[in-house]
Scaffold this active site. Structure first.
Site, PDB file in Angstrom:
ATOM      1  N   ASP A   1       0.799  -1.232   0.000  1.00 50.24           N
ATOM      2  CA  ASP A   1       0.000   0.000   0.000  1.00 50.24           C
ATOM      3  C   ASP A   1       0.830   1.280   0.000  1.00 50.24           C
ATOM      4  O   ASP A   1       0.277   2.381   0.012  1.00 50.24           O
ATOM      5  CB  ASP A   1      -0.955   0.004   1.208  1.00 50.24           C
ATOM      6  CG  ASP A   1      -0.223  -0.160   2.536  1.00 50.24           C
ATOM      7  OD1 ASP A   1       0.906  -0.684   2.550  1.00 50.24           O
ATOM      8  OD2 ASP A   1      -0.793   0.240   3.560  1.00 50.24           O
ATOM      9  N   GLU A  44      10.977  -3.584  12.229  1.00 52.26           N
ATOM     10  CA  GLU A  44      12.165  -3.033  11.552  1.00 52.26           C
ATOM     11  C   GLU A  44      13.375  -3.101  12.479  1.00 52.26           C
ATOM     12  O   GLU A  44      14.465  -3.535  12.085  1.00 52.26           O
ATOM     13  CB  GLU A  44      11.935  -1.565  11.152  1.00 52.26           C
ATOM     14  CG  GLU A  44      10.793  -1.334  10.168  1.00 52.26           C
ATOM     15  CD  GLU A  44       9.452  -1.069  10.844  1.00 52.26           C
ATOM     16  OE1 GLU A  44       9.321  -1.370  12.056  1.00 52.26           O
ATOM     17  OE2 GLU A  44       8.540  -0.556  10.162  1.00 52.26           O
TER      18      GLU A  44
END
Ligand code: UDP
Ligand code: MN
Length: 242
Positions: free
Chosen positions: A107, A190
């Site tokens: 997205d 992350e």
């Protein structure tokens, strides 16, 4: 040919899925020597996804990597796309020898110039990502050409408070770190992955997007269409029961 790029894209079934894959796919179509690793959080392959990928015409591999039930059924924040990205890492370990990989959520929005810049990553490269939290940007802070910290709306005690769209990694660097993987820890995906690449110092990180002064990737989020159901999607005129 320039060094190969491996683009790892987690995806999952919802009304917006084919629109997201179509937009991202036609962006990737502008980039040479790229393999798109599309990995769906599902137990069964989707004929609609396969049809869409074939229509776009970007070289791809399509795999399934369902989120484990213990995370899917939790009321807490889910580690979205983690099983997908780890499946992508498995593919790279088994099939890639050189080049660079990048986690590109389905997205987000990507300027194609960032792909040409990340291709030459020797270890890990980083750059700013727009539209992350109310701060509007997540970026390494650069002083005299060096990283001195990170600007992000949520630091959360992270060593690497960066967005998924803000870094790329060399395949050889990954091969030298056989245990590197992404943790099933919402908010720390992350940071956990980058920490698992140890040893990795801030001085090792290559700075892209003109020393982190330009925004070439955006953490866009698509508004959910409450009325559309995947059940309404059709393929060649036939209702596809998902
Ligand atoms: N995703 C997934 N399973 C899920 C939810 C999301 O595989 O249950 C994928 C999604 O397609 C995207 C990535 O994981 O590529 C991150 O999800 P999302 O964009 O919803 O997260 P956000 O942008 O809100 O952090
Ligand atoms: Mn997203």
């Amino acid at each position: 040919l320039p060094p190969p790029l491996y683009i790892i894209t987690p995806t999952y079934r919802r009304a917006e899925q084919l629109a997201e894959l179509t937009r991202l796919g036609y962006t990737l179509k502008h980039v040479v020597n790229l393999l798109w690793l599309v990995i769906e959080d599902a137990n069964q392959t989707s004929p609609l996804v396969i049809h869409t990928l074939n229509r776009i015409g970007v070289p791809y591999e399509y795999f399934l990597a369902p989120m484990p039930d213990e995370y899917k059924n939790t009321k807490k924040a889910k580690p979205r796309g983690v099983s997908n990205r780890n499946r992508g890492l498995d593919y790279i370990r088994a099939n890639a020898t050189s080049g660079v990989f990048y986690f590109a959520d389905d997205d987000n929005t990507y300027d194609i110039s960032i792909f040409e810049q990340m291709r030459y990553t020797q270890k890990v490269s980083m750059w700013p990502v727009g539209l992350v939290t109310k701060f509007g940007v997540s970026t390494p802070i650069i002083r005299n050409g060096k990283i001195t910290g990170f600007y992000d709306g949520w630091i959360g005690g992270r060593k690497f408070p960066v967005d998924m769209a803000g870094f790329a990694v060399s395949v050889k660097f990954l091969h030298e770190r056989p245990n590197a993987k992404m943790p099933f820890k919402a908010g720390y995906e992350e940071d956990g992955f980058l920490k698992s690449l140890a040893p990795l110092n801030l001085t090792d990180i290559e700075l892209l997007a003109s020393n982190c002064t330009e925004i070439l990737t955006w953490h866009t989020q698509t508004k959910k269409n409450a009325n559309a159901s995947p059940l309404n999607l059709t393929l060649h005129g036939d209702t596809n029961l998902v």
